[in-house]
Design a protein around this motif. Structure first.
Motif, PDB file in Angstrom:
ATOM      1  N   ALA A 261      -3.181  -9.678 -16.598  1.00  0.00           N
ATOM      2  CA  ALA A 261      -4.015 -10.878 -16.698  1.00  0.00           C
ATOM      3  C   ALA A 261      -3.127 -12.096 -16.899  1.00  0.00           C
TER       4      ALA A 261
ATOM      5  N   ASP B 171      -2.755   3.117 -23.745  1.00  0.00           N
ATOM      6  CA  ASP B 171      -2.748   2.873 -25.186  1.00  0.00           C
ATOM      7  C   ASP B 171      -2.128   1.534 -25.572  1.00  0.00           C
ATOM      8  N   ALA B 172      -1.963   0.667 -24.595  1.00  0.00           N
ATOM      9  CA  ALA B 172      -1.504  -0.691 -24.894  1.00  0.00           C
ATOM     10  C   ALA B 172      -2.734  -1.525 -25.251  1.00  0.00           C
ATOM     11  N   ALA B 173      -2.655  -2.273 -26.345  1.00  0.00           N
ATOM     12  CA  ALA B 173      -3.751  -3.175 -26.728  1.00  0.00           C
ATOM     13  C   ALA B 173      -3.177  -4.586 -26.759  1.00  0.00           C
ATOM     14  N   LEU B 174      -3.569  -5.391 -25.789  1.00  0.00           N
ATOM     15  CA  LEU B 174      -2.961  -6.711 -25.631  1.00  0.00           C
ATOM     16  C   LEU B 174      -4.034  -7.796 -25.704  1.00  0.00           C
ATOM     17  N   ILE B 175      -3.697  -8.860 -26.381  1.00  0.00           N
ATOM     18  CA  ILE B 175      -4.642  -9.963 -26.564  1.00  0.00           C
ATOM     19  C   ILE B 175      -3.903 -11.285 -26.386  1.00  0.00           C
ATOM     20  N   HIS B 176      -4.535 -12.239 -25.781  1.00  0.00           N
ATOM     21  CA  HIS B 176      -3.987 -13.585 -25.920  1.00  0.00           C
ATOM     22  C   HIS B 176      -5.100 -14.614 -25.976  1.00  0.00           C
ATOM     23  N   GLU B 177      -4.722 -15.768 -26.469  1.00  0.00           N
ATOM     24  CA  GLU B 177      -5.680 -16.859 -26.489  1.00  0.00           C
ATOM     25  C   GLU B 177      -4.911 -18.168 -26.430  1.00  0.00           C
ATOM     26  N   ALA B 178      -5.585 -19.173 -25.929  1.00  0.00           N
ATOM     27  CA  ALA B 178      -4.973 -20.490 -25.862  1.00  0.00           C
ATOM     28  C   ALA B 178      -6.049 -21.535 -26.002  1.00  0.00           C
TER      29      ALA B 178
ATOM     30  N   PRO C 205      -0.103 -17.699 -20.295  1.00  0.00           N
ATOM     31  CA  PRO C 205       0.327 -16.470 -20.947  1.00  0.00           C
ATOM     32  C   PRO C 205      -0.177 -15.251 -20.181  1.00  0.00           C
ATOM     33  N   ALA C 206       0.719 -14.384 -19.779  1.00  0.00           N
ATOM     34  CA  ALA C 206       0.330 -13.201 -19.007  1.00  0.00           C
ATOM     35  C   ALA C 206       0.402 -11.945 -19.857  1.00  0.00           C
ATOM     36  N   LEU C 207      -0.542 -11.059 -19.610  1.00  0.00           N
ATOM     37  CA  LEU C 207      -0.531  -9.748 -20.257  1.00  0.00           C
ATOM     38  C   LEU C 207      -0.471  -8.705 -19.151  1.00  0.00           C
ATOM     39  N   ASN C 208       0.487  -7.798 -19.244  1.00  0.00           N
ATOM     40  CA  ASN C 208       0.557  -6.716 -18.273  1.00  0.00           C
ATOM     41  C   ASN C 208       0.402  -5.393 -19.013  1.00  0.00           C
ATOM     42  N   ALA C 209      -0.766  -4.778 -18.875  1.00  0.00           N
ATOM     43  CA  ALA C 209      -1.016  -3.521 -19.571  1.00  0.00           C
ATOM     44  C   ALA C 209      -0.762  -2.367 -18.609  1.00  0.00           C
TER      45      ALA C 209
ATOM     46  N   HIS D  21      -8.684 -20.405 -23.243  1.00  0.00           N
ATOM     47  CA  HIS D  21      -8.842 -19.101 -22.612  1.00  0.00           C
ATOM     48  C   HIS D  21      -8.535 -17.999 -23.598  1.00  0.00           C
TER      49      HIS D  21
END
Lengths: 311, 311
Positions: free
Chosen positions: B261, A271-278, A263-267, B276
């Motif tokens: 990320a 003011d972008a608040a991005l979270i992921h978990e796996a 899972p990719a997050l591109n901020a 992760h």
């Protein structure tokens, strides 16, 4: 009811779209069987029309239609079918509807049977859609059962799309690609549940662009990989404005199942608040022991836990 | 001391490798300055020798050497240098040592100044290494300051490698690639801290193969992107046996900073447990208000929070 489909389709419709043999569908519908239309009904607020340039339908929901459901199941009932269909949904301003888009592929032969549905959703201002997608493969043929859905969504100001997708058994190959572009205040929620077994392979791809101010995405994928099956999960959440994004991928491994998660997050905005978990792993031993101590066998305990996980 | 380096190197050595002008290095060392050796000392247990086939050194740590430190700082002190070096570390069975490998690039000119260090670590059974890598760019030239470290590690049974890497300012471009292949019971711990500002770009890539039974990886990256800087974090953790893997990426955005990320988990064994998580966003308003209420200005509050985050 002005429908005309075979027994295999009838069986699959019960599973994938809550079809009732007596009362039929409670709302507008279009039934696709082996690349043909096997029944259609528009309602006062939801019209369904064939496309003129390619296979597929346009579904138009009038502004401020509230509480209606439209069913668009698609079935492939035998070997050597490669069904490709383009379905476009135009959801008017302020509408609040449910779309049920199950898909079943039955294969008793040696050639592959495939359904490839390319869906586009256009949600106007303030529109809300619950999109339910249930996939199943059946039949005893050696030919592969394949379902490759593509879902591309454009969410206008303050609109809301919830996708509830489930694939529990029998689909040998699937690549599920979903993209969404969100305007101001728009939200997308995705709940995906997949179980694979045998030599099945499943690939999930999400690409969400949070372009509008205060847009948001919440993607949760739960999967179980058993047998020698393999699953891959890719997601990209782009934060291009003030927004919130969350993606999660939880997977249970059993037997020789394999799972990849990326899972990719591109901020791209402060003011972008991005979270992921796996989290990927097998069922914890203590969980199984606990249920065994209540009288379940090891197998029953595992089934119970998986059932709860995918609920 | 048998060293011979210029004043710029002297200044950078204090920052990147705790060099003391009076006492020098407390252990074996090799100082690299503008692609040449500017000082070297082996110890009884740690020998440093030039490679014969390409630029670089072999560092050999005798089995069961405990408590020693080896310093291998590298400095580029002017424009128009493109330093490439191959350093190999052979860590004997049961040794427990510290490796300090800071790198400084000073550029007062218009051409770029680059250090590209390719490090390989071979840890024998039960060996333990703490690897400290501090990077800095200095000087007022318009030429780019680039540091591109590559670290490839092979961890034998029950060995342990901890990487502590930090880059806080002045490096215009960096691509940091780390790979590790772990045997039975081996562990790798990575702590990365990066701050970028201005138009700096930083890319981090981790690739860890958990091949041995009960091997483990724990990767934590903390980063701050300010100005117009851009950071990208890629990690791949492969669980190929009974193992545990964890990767985390936390990033603070300020100004127009951007962060991508993409941590991947590949679980290829039912007994692999992989996790992760990532979180990207700016400092929460409440945190800043809290510190302001204690008498700090907004800027001071932000500095305090970032300082704590990167500690």
């Amino acid at each position: 009811m002005d429908v005309n489909f075979n027994g295999t389709t009838a069986e699959m419709l019960k599973i994938i779209s809550d079809y009732d043999e007596v009362t039929g569908f409670n709302g507008a519908y279009n039934i696709r069987e082996d690349s043909k239309c096997a029944g259609r009904r528009s309602s006062e607020n939801i019209t369904i029309e064939s496309k003129e340039d390619k296979p597929g339908i346009n579904i138009r929901v009038k502004p401020f239609t509230v509480g209606e459901t439209v069913f668009i199941p698609a079935c492939v009932t035998h070997s050597d079918v490669d069904d490709l269909v383009y379905n476009d949904f135009y959801i008017g301003e302020g509408a609040d509807v449910v779309v049920v888009a199950g898909c079943g592929v039955h294969n008793d032969g040696e050639e592959q049977a495939r359904h490839n549905g390319i869906h586009r959703f256009f949600l106007e201002k303030g529109a809300r859609v619950l999109y339910k997608e249930k996939h199943i493969g059946t039949g005893k043929g050696t030919g592969l059962r394949k379902i490759d859905p593509v879902t591309d969504c454009v969410l206008d100001e303050d609109s809301y799309l919830e996708m509830d997708t489930i694939q529990l058994r029998g689909v040998d190959r699937t690549t599920r690609s979903t993209s969404a572009v969100l305007g101001k205040g728009a939200k997308i929620v995705v709940r995906e549940r997949i179980m694979t077994d045998g030599d099945e392979e499943a690939v999930t791809k999400f690409h969400v662009e949070l372009n509008g101010e205060d847009s948001g995405a919440d993607l949760v994928s739960r999967s179980v990989a058993r047998g020698n099956s393999h699953q891959a999960f890719y997601s990209v959440v782009e934060g291009n404005n003030r927004c919130t994004g969350h993606s999660a991928c939880d997977a249970i491994l059993a037997d020789n199942g394999k799972v990849d998660a990326q899972p990719a997050l591109n901020a791209a905005n402060v003011d972008a608040a991005l979270i992921h978990e796996a989290a990927i792993g097998k069922i914890a031993g203590e969980q199984i022991l606990k249920l065994c101590s209540l009288g379940l066998t090891r197998e029953e305990a595992e089934e119970k836990i998986i059932e709860g996980f995918l609920k």
